[in-house]
Design an enzyme around this catalytic site. Structure first.
Site, PDB file in Angstrom:
ATOM      1  N   TYR A 180       0.848  -1.210   0.000  1.00  0.00           N
ATOM      2  CA  TYR A 180       0.000   0.000   0.000  1.00  0.00           C
ATOM      3  C   TYR A 180       0.873   1.246   0.000  1.00  0.00           C
ATOM      4  O   TYR A 180       0.645   2.178   0.767  1.00  0.00           O
ATOM      5  CB  TYR A 180      -0.910   0.001   1.230  1.00  0.00           C
ATOM      6  CG  TYR A 180      -1.886  -1.165   1.335  1.00  0.00           C
ATOM      7  CD1 TYR A 180      -2.248  -1.913   0.213  1.00  0.00           C
ATOM      8  CD2 TYR A 180      -2.462  -1.498   2.553  1.00  0.00           C
ATOM      9  CE1 TYR A 180      -3.154  -2.967   0.317  1.00  0.00           C
ATOM     10  CE2 TYR A 180      -3.372  -2.543   2.665  1.00  0.00           C
ATOM     11  CZ  TYR A 180      -3.710  -3.279   1.546  1.00  0.00           C
ATOM     12  OH  TYR A 180      -4.602  -4.307   1.650  1.00  0.00           O
ATOM     13  N   ASP A 204     -10.340  -5.264   8.942  1.00  0.00           N
ATOM     14  CA  ASP A 204      -9.168  -4.938   8.106  1.00  0.00           C
ATOM     15  C   ASP A 204      -8.468  -3.711   8.668  1.00  0.00           C
ATOM     16  O   ASP A 204      -8.942  -3.091   9.620  1.00  0.00           O
ATOM     17  CB  ASP A 204      -9.568  -4.753   6.628  1.00  0.00           C
ATOM     18  CG  ASP A 204      -8.471  -5.214   5.657  1.00  0.00           C
ATOM     19  OD1 ASP A 204      -7.342  -4.689   5.733  1.00  0.00           O
ATOM     20  OD2 ASP A 204      -8.745  -6.098   4.818  1.00  0.00           O
ATOM     21  N   PHE A 230      -4.882  -7.478  12.800  1.00  0.00           N
ATOM     22  CA  PHE A 230      -5.235  -8.827  13.275  1.00  0.00           C
ATOM     23  C   PHE A 230      -4.101  -9.536  14.011  1.00  0.00           C
ATOM     24  O   PHE A 230      -4.321 -10.551  14.654  1.00  0.00           O
ATOM     25  CB  PHE A 230      -5.892  -9.692  12.203  1.00  0.00           C
ATOM     26  CG  PHE A 230      -5.182  -9.871  10.872  1.00  0.00           C
ATOM     27  CD1 PHE A 230      -3.829 -10.115  10.778  1.00  0.00           C
ATOM     28  CD2 PHE A 230      -5.943  -9.857   9.691  1.00  0.00           C
ATOM     29  CE1 PHE A 230      -3.213 -10.326   9.541  1.00  0.00           C
ATOM     30  CE2 PHE A 230      -5.337 -10.059   8.446  1.00  0.00           C
ATOM     31  CZ  PHE A 230      -3.963 -10.286   8.378  1.00  0.00           C
ATOM     32  N   HIS A 269      -1.536 -17.166   2.795  1.00  0.00           N
ATOM     33  CA  HIS A 269      -0.525 -17.264   1.727  1.00  0.00           C
ATOM     34  C   HIS A 269       0.399 -16.033   1.661  1.00  0.00           C
ATOM     35  O   HIS A 269       1.396 -16.066   0.961  1.00  0.00           O
ATOM     36  CB  HIS A 269      -1.174 -17.566   0.360  1.00  0.00           C
ATOM     37  CG  HIS A 269      -1.824 -16.405  -0.313  1.00  0.00           C
ATOM     38  ND1 HIS A 269      -2.184 -16.415  -1.647  1.00  0.00           N
ATOM     39  CD2 HIS A 269      -2.188 -15.186   0.161  1.00  0.00           C
ATOM     40  CE1 HIS A 269      -2.729 -15.253  -1.956  1.00  0.00           C
ATOM     41  NE2 HIS A 269      -2.755 -14.489  -0.891  1.00  0.00           N
ATOM     42  N   ASP A 270       0.057 -14.977   2.419  1.00  0.00           N
ATOM     43  CA  ASP A 270       0.931 -13.796   2.485  1.00  0.00           C
ATOM     44  C   ASP A 270       2.073 -13.960   3.495  1.00  0.00           C
ATOM     45  O   ASP A 270       2.996 -13.143   3.514  1.00  0.00           O
ATOM     46  CB  ASP A 270       0.126 -12.556   2.930  1.00  0.00           C
ATOM     47  CG  ASP A 270      -0.859 -12.069   1.877  1.00  0.00           C
ATOM     48  OD1 ASP A 270      -0.616 -12.297   0.678  1.00  0.00           O
ATOM     49  OD2 ASP A 270      -1.873 -11.451   2.270  1.00  0.00           O
ATOM     50  N   ASN A 322       4.591 -15.915  -7.419  1.00  0.00           N
ATOM     51  CA  ASN A 322       4.152 -14.535  -7.224  1.00  0.00           C
ATOM     52  C   ASN A 322       4.171 -14.145  -5.752  1.00  0.00           C
ATOM     53  O   ASN A 322       4.512 -13.018  -5.404  1.00  0.00           O
ATOM     54  CB  ASN A 322       2.770 -14.308  -7.834  1.00  0.00           C
ATOM     55  CG  ASN A 322       2.445 -12.837  -7.917  1.00  0.00           C
ATOM     56  OD1 ASN A 322       3.261 -12.049  -8.397  1.00  0.00           O
ATOM     57  ND2 ASN A 322       1.302 -12.436  -7.408  1.00  0.00           N
TER      58      ASN A 322
HETATM   59  N1  SAM Z   1      -9.547 -11.531   1.960  1.00  0.00           N
HETATM   60  C1  SAM Z   1      -9.487 -10.662   0.808  1.00  0.00           C
HETATM   61  C2  SAM Z   1      -9.617 -11.442  -0.483  1.00  0.00           C
HETATM   62  O1  SAM Z   1      -9.312 -12.631  -0.491  1.00  0.00           O
HETATM   63  O2  SAM Z   1     -10.003 -10.844  -1.489  1.00  0.00           O
HETATM   64  C3  SAM Z   1      -8.206  -9.828   0.756  1.00  0.00           C
HETATM   65  C4  SAM Z   1      -6.919 -10.585   0.783  1.00  0.00           C
HETATM   66  S1  SAM Z   1      -5.508  -9.525   0.728  1.00  0.00           S
HETATM   67  C5  SAM Z   1      -4.311 -10.572   0.040  1.00  0.00           C
HETATM   68  C6  SAM Z   1      -4.980  -9.423   2.403  1.00  0.00           C
HETATM   69  C7  SAM Z   1      -5.861  -8.543   3.259  1.00  0.00           C
HETATM   70  O3  SAM Z   1      -5.390  -8.561   4.613  1.00  0.00           O
HETATM   71  C8  SAM Z   1      -5.842  -7.092   2.817  1.00  0.00           C
HETATM   72  O4  SAM Z   1      -7.149  -6.608   2.729  1.00  0.00           O
HETATM   73  C9  SAM Z   1      -5.041  -6.414   3.912  1.00  0.00           C
HETATM   74  O5  SAM Z   1      -5.385  -5.057   4.064  1.00  0.00           O
HETATM   75  C10 SAM Z   1      -5.390  -7.243   5.106  1.00  0.00           C
HETATM   76  N2  SAM Z   1      -4.357  -7.164   6.173  1.00  0.00           N
HETATM   77  C11 SAM Z   1      -3.040  -7.290   6.029  1.00  0.00           C
HETATM   78  N3  SAM Z   1      -2.421  -7.184   7.215  1.00  0.00           N
HETATM   79  C12 SAM Z   1      -3.401  -6.974   8.127  1.00  0.00           C
HETATM   80  C13 SAM Z   1      -3.389  -6.790   9.540  1.00  0.00           C
HETATM   81  N4  SAM Z   1      -2.243  -6.791  10.234  1.00  0.00           N
HETATM   82  N5  SAM Z   1      -4.569  -6.628  10.159  1.00  0.00           N
HETATM   83  C14 SAM Z   1      -5.741  -6.617   9.455  1.00  0.00           C
HETATM   84  N6  SAM Z   1      -5.808  -6.804   8.113  1.00  0.00           N
HETATM   85  C15 SAM Z   1      -4.652  -6.974   7.475  1.00  0.00           C
HETATM   86  C1  ASE Z   2      -1.919 -11.451  -2.361  1.00  0.00           C
HETATM   87  C2  ASE Z   2      -2.603 -11.870  -3.476  1.00  0.00           C
HETATM   88  C3  ASE Z   2      -2.185 -11.393  -4.703  1.00  0.00           C
HETATM   89  C4  ASE Z   2      -0.821 -10.596  -2.418  1.00  0.00           C
HETATM   90  C5  ASE Z   2      -0.382 -10.117  -3.644  1.00  0.00           C
HETATM   91  C6  ASE Z   2      -1.085 -10.503  -4.790  1.00  0.00           C
HETATM   92  C7  ASE Z   2      -2.655 -11.613  -6.021  1.00  0.00           C
HETATM   93  C8  ASE Z   2      -1.837 -10.880  -6.862  1.00  0.00           C
HETATM   94  N1  ASE Z   2      -0.905 -10.204  -6.110  1.00  0.00           N
HETATM   95  O1  ASE Z   2      -2.303 -11.927  -1.163  1.00  0.00           O
HETATM   96  C9  ASE Z   2      -3.804 -12.449  -6.468  1.00  0.00           C
HETATM   97  C10 ASE Z   2      -3.353 -13.797  -6.973  1.00  0.00           C
HETATM   98  N2  ASE Z   2      -2.671 -13.675  -8.233  1.00  0.00           N
HETATM   99  C11 ASE Z   2      -1.368 -13.971  -8.362  1.00  0.00           C
HETATM  100  C12 ASE Z   2      -0.765 -13.739  -9.709  1.00  0.00           C
HETATM  101  O2  ASE Z   2      -0.707 -14.383  -7.443  1.00  0.00           O
END
Ligand code: SAM
Ligand code: ASE
Length: 360
Positions: free
Chosen positions: A158, A221, A248, A266-267, A313
């Protein structure tokens, strides 16, 4: 050896050793990605959607402000990719969208992938420029690709408000396509109070409230994500969806019957996943559960290709990886969850459900 006559070189089907078809396709696969990215960015599919009739290269290039020669080549390539139909009328070639281009590549419309394509083009593509470094170093590439510190993952992801909105749009768009399958992979109707941890702008929460009329969903979030969701994504018009801001890893989690973690684990590396799941376990009501939504790898790592590539990725973009069902089971069990099951959906994302026993 059983070398039969029909495997030898003949017109149209050259032998594998004399024509490396797959390798050539892979070597130049990025030409296809970039053709799609550029056509979307220039608005080719939107111009054709807005027109009442098929258009010529002259007309399209004029509307988007591009060279005629360049546009002719781009339109020809899109035709080869079966994204456009070409009709010849009075010696002039006219183009129209194919059904898939109209539904998925135009800017608006409920199933549009336009924003995801923008994110692929402007962010993921740039990160992948450093894939070799990522493999050597075993870490993400924000510092090289964007000149930002990668110490705090979501500060890097971000790095500007604009980048955050693009990421949120990317997160949103896939749930219009795969969301129903993941929320109905298990019967979640016993869980009335749901908390979607890292639920972003609420696209999956909406899938929950439409599949389960009796549930309410709290999206948890980061504060700036919640603020942006309220400003740009208007999810709270659904009375059963609300937001709760926090971290979280640090802040108290809302009490719920079911926690959804979609594309959260997965992050992160295993230790952080267990830390987060342990917090979820403590907050969860006895008899409650946790639903993981992730792209599951086969147990032997042999596929699916999408999950294998997504795992690369995750290396260039995050601190995590894609995992097998058994790996998620181990993480859930380490946090205390029992009776863990998984279901494949046949689409990109699958579901894993773990329970907290009633008497614990
Ligand atoms: N769950 C959603 C989806 O699958 O479309 C979003 C997944 S995105 C990869 C990870 C989400 O976790 C983001 O919206 C991010 O802002 C939130 N996030 C990351 N670190 C966080 C934290 N420490 N506390 C709360 N939310 C967090
Ligand atoms: C995440 C999901 C994604 C973090 C970075 C990301 C996606 C793209 N960038 O949690 C969605 C899944 N697509 C790929 C190409 O990984």
């Amino acid at each position: 050896m059983a070398e039969s006559g029909d495997t030898g070189p003949c017109e149209g089907t050259p032998a594998a050793e004399s024509y490396p078809k797959k390798i050539l396709e892979y070597m130049e696969g990025f030409l296809i990605s970039k053709t799609v990215f550029t056509s979307c960015e220039l608005g080719v599919f939107d111009v054709l959607l807005g027109a009442e009739r098929p258009l010529s290269a002259e007309e399209i290039s004029e509307v988007v402000g591009a060279s005629l020669d360049g546009m002719q080549r781009l339109l020809a390539a899109c035709t080869g990719l079966q994204l456009l139909n070409a009709h010849t009328e009075n010696g002039q070639v006219l183009y129209s969208n194919t059904e898939q281009a109209r539904v998925y590549l135009t800017r608006s419309g409920p199933l549009s992938l336009y924003q995801s394509i923008q994110y692929s083009s402007r962010t993921i593509y740039l990160c992948w420029h450093y894939l070799t470094d990522a493999i050597r170093e075993g870490r993400n590439q924000y510092e090289k690709a964007f000149g930002v510190s990668s110490e705090d993952l979501f500060q890097a992801l971000y790095r500007s408000d604009e980048e955050m909105v693009k990421f949120m749009q990317l997160m949103n768009s896939i749930w219009n396509i795969c969301g129903k399958d993941v929320v109905t992979a298990f019967d979640l109707s016993p869980f009335k109070i749901i908390c979607d941890l890292g639920g972003c702008s609420g696209a999956l929460a909406k899938q929950c409230t439409s599949a389960y009329p009796e549930c309410t969903v709290t999206i948890f979030d980061l504060p700036k994500v919640v603020r942006t969701s309220r400003e740009h994504f208007v999810t709270e018009s659904d009375q059963r969806i609300s937001f709760h801001q926090g971290d979280f890893f640090k802040d108290p989690l809302p009490e719920a019957d079911l926690y959804i973690l979609a594309r959260i684990l997965h992050d992160w590396p295993d230790e952080r996943c267990i830390e987060l799941l342990s917090r979820v376990y403590k907050a969860c009501r006895p008899g409650g559960a946790v639903l993981l939504v992730e792209a599951l790898l086969h147990e032997d790592g042999s596929g699916p290709l999408t999950a294998q590539l997504y795992s690369l990725n995750m290396l260039v973009q995050t601190e995590g990886r894609e995992r097998t069902a058994a790996q998620y089971v181990a993480l859930l069990a380490a946090a205390g969850f029992t009776n863990i099951q998984h279901r494949l959906t046949g689409k990109i994302y699958d579901a894993v459900l773990g329970h907290k026993e009633t008497d614990s």
